[in-house]
Design an enzyme around this catalytic site. Structure first.
Site, PDB file in Angstrom:
ATOM      1  N   CYS A   1       1.732   7.156 -11.231  1.00  0.00           N
ATOM      2  CA  CYS A   1       0.517   6.905 -10.456  1.00  0.00           C
ATOM      3  C   CYS A   1      -0.339   8.159 -10.363  1.00  0.00           C
ATOM      4  CB  CYS A   1       0.883   6.413  -9.069  1.00  0.00           C
ATOM      5  SG  CYS A   1       2.073   7.478  -8.270  1.00  0.00           S
TER       6      CYS A   1
ATOM      7  N   GLU B   1       2.992   9.274   2.771  1.00  0.00           N
ATOM      8  CA  GLU B   1       4.447   9.381   2.788  1.00  0.00           C
ATOM      9  C   GLU B   1       4.819  10.866   2.754  1.00  0.00           C
ATOM     10  OE1 GLU B   1       5.157   6.493  -0.627  1.00  0.00           O
ATOM     11  OE2 GLU B   1       6.546   5.759   0.906  1.00  0.00           O
TER      12      GLU B   1
HETATM   13  P1  NAD Z   1       3.509  -4.269  -9.038  1.00  0.00           P
HETATM   14  O1  NAD Z   1       2.421  -4.272  -8.033  1.00  0.00           O
HETATM   15  O2  NAD Z   1       3.495  -5.291 -10.093  1.00  0.00           O
HETATM   16  O3  NAD Z   1       4.942  -4.404  -8.328  1.00  0.00           O
HETATM   17  C1  NAD Z   1       5.376  -3.507  -7.335  1.00  0.00           C
HETATM   18  C2  NAD Z   1       6.465  -4.180  -6.512  1.00  0.00           C
HETATM   19  O4  NAD Z   1       5.885  -5.245  -5.765  1.00  0.00           O
HETATM   20  C3  NAD Z   1       7.581  -4.799  -7.334  1.00  0.00           C
HETATM   21  O5  NAD Z   1       8.812  -4.594  -6.680  1.00  0.00           O
HETATM   22  C4  NAD Z   1       7.192  -6.269  -7.350  1.00  0.00           C
HETATM   23  O6  NAD Z   1       8.310  -7.114  -7.552  1.00  0.00           O
HETATM   24  C5  NAD Z   1       6.635  -6.422  -5.954  1.00  0.00           C
HETATM   25  N1  NAD Z   1       5.744  -7.597  -5.762  1.00  0.00           N
HETATM   26  C6  NAD Z   1       5.059  -8.284  -6.715  1.00  0.00           C
HETATM   27  N2  NAD Z   1       4.371  -9.299  -6.144  1.00  0.00           N
HETATM   28  C7  NAD Z   1       4.592  -9.230  -4.813  1.00  0.00           C
HETATM   29  C8  NAD Z   1       4.157  -9.994  -3.686  1.00  0.00           C
HETATM   30  N3  NAD Z   1       3.326 -11.047  -3.825  1.00  0.00           N
HETATM   31  N4  NAD Z   1       4.577  -9.647  -2.468  1.00  0.00           N
HETATM   32  C9  NAD Z   1       5.391  -8.576  -2.294  1.00  0.00           C
HETATM   33  N5  NAD Z   1       5.869  -7.825  -3.310  1.00  0.00           N
HETATM   34  C10 NAD Z   1       5.469  -8.149  -4.564  1.00  0.00           C
HETATM   35  O7  NAD Z   1       3.506  -2.794  -9.640  1.00  0.00           O
HETATM   36  P2  NAD Z   1       4.364  -2.234 -10.870  1.00  0.00           P
HETATM   37  O8  NAD Z   1       3.768  -2.776 -12.130  1.00  0.00           O
HETATM   38  O9  NAD Z   1       5.809  -2.395 -10.598  1.00  0.00           O
HETATM   39  O10 NAD Z   1       4.026  -0.660 -10.755  1.00  0.00           O
HETATM   40  C11 NAD Z   1       2.939  -0.060 -11.352  1.00  0.00           C
HETATM   41  C12 NAD Z   1       1.856   0.245 -10.333  1.00  0.00           C
HETATM   42  O11 NAD Z   1       2.377   0.994  -9.243  1.00  0.00           O
HETATM   43  C13 NAD Z   1       0.741   1.094 -10.898  1.00  0.00           C
HETATM   44  O12 NAD Z   1      -0.500   0.605 -10.491  1.00  0.00           O
HETATM   45  C14 NAD Z   1       0.971   2.462 -10.270  1.00  0.00           C
HETATM   46  O13 NAD Z   1      -0.144   3.286 -10.181  1.00  0.00           O
HETATM   47  C15 NAD Z   1       1.512   2.089  -8.944  1.00  0.00           C
HETATM   48  N6  NAD Z   1       2.254   3.197  -8.363  1.00  0.00           N
HETATM   49  C16 NAD Z   1       1.711   3.887  -7.304  1.00  0.00           C
HETATM   50  C17 NAD Z   1       2.379   4.976  -6.749  1.00  0.00           C
HETATM   51  C18 NAD Z   1       1.808   5.764  -5.609  1.00  0.00           C
HETATM   52  O14 NAD Z   1       2.578   6.477  -4.983  1.00  0.00           O
HETATM   53  N7  NAD Z   1       0.526   5.660  -5.311  1.00  0.00           N
HETATM   54  C19 NAD Z   1       3.604   5.345  -7.276  1.00  0.00           C
HETATM   55  C20 NAD Z   1       4.117   4.633  -8.349  1.00  0.00           C
HETATM   56  C21 NAD Z   1       3.432   3.547  -8.873  1.00  0.00           C
END
Ligand code: NAD
Length: 453
Positions: free
Chosen positions: A264, A433
């Site tokens: 991210c 965080e």
């Molecule tokens: P995602 O949003 O697809 O999934 C994240 C989590 O949410 C997973 O565990 C998923 O199963 C869950 N999820 C999916 N639908 C949901 C719902 N309706 N309700 C509740 N939970 C649900 O993201 P991803 O593809 O796993 O990760 C990539 C993204 O994460 C990128 O956009 C990245 O930038 C972001 N990210 C941000 C940070 C930060 O600290 N800002 C850190 C790491 C990743």
């Protein structure tokens, strides 16, 4: 249970396991268990909770190599990075083990008695994490939440649950009470959604994409539930003409290609002062060519594969015929979700320069002066991280204050220290965080007035 996910090693496409999907009923049962465990945990003396977290950290320390190897197989992280990640979980636990005895309240001068604040635990906290840094991001939620007296339910991402599941076992080995820290695998739309809507879950910490984060916030709002959101990014690495160009160029590949760009905080926009653009690209090209992409088990590897076939497809879709590729690094052929580091020279309005690609792709964009650099850095819906390279201290201060990002560094690309706050502005998130205040974000402030007469 409702189905399962087949786990695949991203480096060779072999099947490494099968993980069951929990149902909404399973979440309900976990919340009921967590509520009981939390009451016992909160009733312990602060020093006992601190000692339990330290014991958990000791057990994690003894399993750093095992956790790292699991992450190599499940996520394709280079072994050197994976060892750092497992060690980071231990360090985060140790850091927040200091918190139970330091959750200080205030005594306020008032008439007729004394007013005292208490930081009461919220109760049950839901931590929902993405697949890119499965154990570190989980620890940023569960360690301070536990330290503040809560129970935690952790939902790892579908593709990368193995280290989270192991951490759940290690917590028990370390002596944390049963059901205080539970790990539940399954679909976000089922398990994650139920965690968000369950009235027994008092707070959600969500890390993932901005689109899902918005949906989580909407669901939480219906239950008036606080959320911390860590979302997407398109961070700028700003290089001024007066910078140490050799150092900035040598560091730039790591700033975006680390974890194959699935970070991210990836500096996926490289803003370079126009007067030094050619010189900078001359320095950058050999640094990209030398970036070692290969077998994540090899200690010398700097970048492994992308996490999955589906994700590689989504990254590759950005490199259509209109993409202006300046140069690329190398990647292995054959099985595995490999993608060579790629440097683009797009126009400012091109999709690749705006959208989060979440792969090893960087857009180089020239700028004219300091004001243009700040405006360009801010011309993004995101505001998570970023770097500023300059030898001019005043400019470093001005630009760092001018860029709308939560976590910046000057003459460095570092983003995360567990001792300092971390998080994003704008579409990159809500709340912070890490750092000393994180446990307070898992409490409710209560004020009690004690009458003296
Ligand atoms: P995602 O949003 O697809 O999934 C994240 C989590 O949410 C997973 O565990 C998923 O199963 C869950 N999820 C999916 N639908 C949901 C719902 N309706 N309700 C509740 N939970 C649900 O993201 P991803 O593809 O796993 O990760 C990539 C993204 O994460 C990128 O956009 C990245 O930038 C972001 N990210 C941000 C940070 C930060 O600290 N800002 C850190 C790491 C990743």
């Amino acid at each position: 249970m409702t189905g399962s996910t087949t786990l695949v090693n991203p480096a060779d496409e072999t099947v490494i396991g099968e993980v069951p999907h929990a149902s909404a009923d399973d979440v309900d049962a976990a919340v009921a268990r967590a509520e009981t465990a939390q009451r016992g945990w909160a009733a312990l003396a602060p020093a006992e909770r601190a000692a339990a977290l330290r014991r958990f950290a000791v057990v994690v320390d003894a399993h750093v190599e095992e956790l790292a190897q699991l992450e190599v197989r499940n996520s394709g992280h280079p072994i050197g990075s994976a060892r750092w990640e497992a060690g980071h979980v231990r360090d985060v636990l140790n850091y927040y083990a200091g918190a139970p005895e330091r959750l200080l309240g205030a005594q306020t001068p008032v008439a007729g008695g004394i007013a005292v604040t208490f930081h009461e635990p919220i109760g049950v906290v839901g931590v929902i994490v993405p697949w890119n840094f499965p154990m570190t991001i989980a620890s940023w939620g569960f360690a301070p939440a536990l330290a503040a007296g809560n129970a935690v339910i952790l939902k790892p991402a579908d593709w990368t649950p193995l280290t989270a599941l192991r951490l759940g076992e290690l917590a028990l080995e370390g002596g944390l009470p049963e059901h205080l820290f539970q790990v539940i695998t399954g679909r976000g739309s089922v398990v994650g959604d139920r965690m968000v809507t369950h009235p027994g879950v008092g707070k959600i910490v969500f890390t993932g994409s901005t689109a899902t984060g918005v949906r989580v916030a909407e669901g939480a709002a219906r239950g008036l539930k606080p959320v911390t959101l860590e979302l997407g990014g398109k961070s700028a690495n700003i290089v001024f003409a007066d910078a140490d160009l050799e150092k900035a160029a040598a560091a730039a590949p790591g700033a975006v290609f680390d974890n194959a760009g699935q970070d991210c905080c990836a500096r996926s926009r490289l803003l370079v002062e126009r007067s030094v653009l050619d010189r900078f690209l001359e320095l950058l090209e050999p640094a990209v060519a030398a970036f070692r992409v290969g077998d994540p088990r090899d200690e010398a590897t700097e970048m492994g594969p992308l996490v999955s076939a589906a994700h590689r497809e989504s990254v590759a879709a950005f490199l259509d015929d209109s993409a202006r590729i300046a140069f690329r690094g190398t990647a292995p052929e054959g099985p595995g979700f490999w993608f060579a580091p790629t440097v683009l020279l797009p126009e400012r309005g091109d999709r690749v320069a705006i959208d989060e690609i979440f792969g090893p792709v960087v857009s180089v964009l020239p700028f004219d002066d300091e004001a243009d650099a700040v405006a360009l850095a801010n011309a993004s819906e995101y505001g998570l991280s970023g770097s500023i390279w300059t030898r001019d201290l005043g400019r470093g201060i001005r630009v760092a204050r001018g860029v709308r990002s939560g976590t910046l560094s000057v003459n460095s690309n570092s983003s995360v220290r567990y001792t300092t706050p971390f998080g994003g502005m704008k579409a990159s998130g809500l709340g912070r965080e890490l750092g000393p205040d994180a446990p307070l974000h898992f409490t409710e402030t209560k004020n009690v007035f004690f009458a003296q007469d």
